[in-house]
Design a protein around this motif. Structure first.
Motif, PDB file in Angstrom:
ATOM      1  N   ASP A 218       0.846  -1.187   0.000  1.00  0.00           N
ATOM      2  CA  ASP A 218       0.000   0.000   0.000  1.00  0.00           C
ATOM      3  C   ASP A 218       0.882   1.237   0.000  1.00  0.00           C
ATOM      4  N   ASP A 219       0.907   1.941  -1.121  1.00  0.00           N
ATOM      5  CA  ASP A 219       1.709   3.168  -1.203  1.00  0.00           C
ATOM      6  C   ASP A 219       0.831   4.401  -1.025  1.00  0.00           C
ATOM      7  N   HIS A 220      -0.380   4.209  -0.515  1.00  0.00           N
ATOM      8  CA  HIS A 220      -1.327   5.293  -0.241  1.00  0.00           C
ATOM      9  C   HIS A 220      -1.712   6.063  -1.500  1.00  0.00           C
ATOM     10  N   GLY A 221      -1.627   5.422  -2.647  1.00  0.00           N
ATOM     11  CA  GLY A 221      -2.015   6.058  -3.901  1.00  0.00           C
ATOM     12  C   GLY A 221      -0.916   6.857  -4.570  1.00  0.00           C
ATOM     13  N   LYS A 222       0.297   6.820  -4.015  1.00  0.00           N
ATOM     14  CA  LYS A 222       1.394   7.610  -4.590  1.00  0.00           C
ATOM     15  C   LYS A 222       1.684   7.212  -6.031  1.00  0.00           C
ATOM     16  N   GLY A 223       1.728   5.926  -6.299  1.00  0.00           N
ATOM     17  CA  GLY A 223       2.018   5.457  -7.655  1.00  0.00           C
ATOM     18  C   GLY A 223       0.937   5.873  -8.639  1.00  0.00           C
TER      19      GLY A 223
ATOM     20  N   HIS B  90       1.142   9.618  -9.207  1.00  0.00           N
ATOM     21  CA  HIS B  90       2.269   9.928 -10.087  1.00  0.00           C
ATOM     22  C   HIS B  90       1.904   9.624 -11.540  1.00  0.00           C
ATOM     23  N   ALA B  91       1.255   8.501 -11.766  1.00  0.00           N
ATOM     24  CA  ALA B  91       0.834   8.142 -13.126  1.00  0.00           C
ATOM     25  C   ALA B  91      -0.166   9.163 -13.666  1.00  0.00           C
ATOM     26  N   ALA B  92      -1.091   9.593 -12.816  1.00  0.00           N
ATOM     27  CA  ALA B  92      -2.096  10.573 -13.245  1.00  0.00           C
ATOM     28  C   ALA B  92      -1.450  11.910 -13.598  1.00  0.00           C
ATOM     29  N   THR B  93      -0.514  12.370 -12.780  1.00  0.00           N
ATOM     30  CA  THR B  93       0.143  13.643 -13.090  1.00  0.00           C
ATOM     31  C   THR B  93       1.030  13.513 -14.327  1.00  0.00           C
ATOM     32  N   SER B  94       1.635  12.359 -14.520  1.00  0.00           N
ATOM     33  CA  SER B  94       2.439  12.140 -15.730  1.00  0.00           C
ATOM     34  C   SER B  94       1.571  12.234 -16.979  1.00  0.00           C
TER      35      SER B  94
END
Length: 122
Positions: A15-20, A23-27
């Protein structure tokens, strides 16, 4: 194969708390909307929405800092789109607001100086 090693091979076990995902969404925002007149505000709005969707847990310990930068970026995006700032001036403004936000977050002794840019709002 042990259960622990299977989990390491499968995505979503940690669980990365949605960080990944954030990051994908901002990319995707950077890919979809170039920093150019007519798309600058859309770019920063997309990033702001991604940060808002995934929230402070995904943004980490600097969530308030990122939110402050997001707000400033939206204003810079409007200025680029309206022609009040060129893209180069907008980039300078973005660097300045980022440095200013980091300064405010860390409370360093000397604040960064605002660049001399036409049309930059405080």
């Amino acid at each position: 194969m042990a259960p622990v090693s299977i989990c390491v091979l499968l995505s979503g076990c940690v669980d990365d708390h949605g960080k990944g995902a954030m990051h994908a969404a901002t990319s995707r925002c950077f890919s979809k909307y170039p920093l150019a007149k007519g798309t600058a505000y859309k770019r920063f709005s997309c990033i702001y929405q991604a940060h808002s969707q995934y929230g402070p847990d995904a943004m980490g310990t600097h969530a308030a800092l990122l939110q402050q930068i997001d707000q400033a970026s939206l204003r810079v995006g409007l200025d680029i789109d309206s022609g009040a700032l060129t893209v180069a001036e907008g980039e300078t403004a973005l660097h300045w607001v980022t440095r200013k936000a980091y300064y405010q977050a860390s409370q360093h002794a000397s604040p960064p100086e605002q660049p001399k840019t036409q049309g930059l709002r405080k």
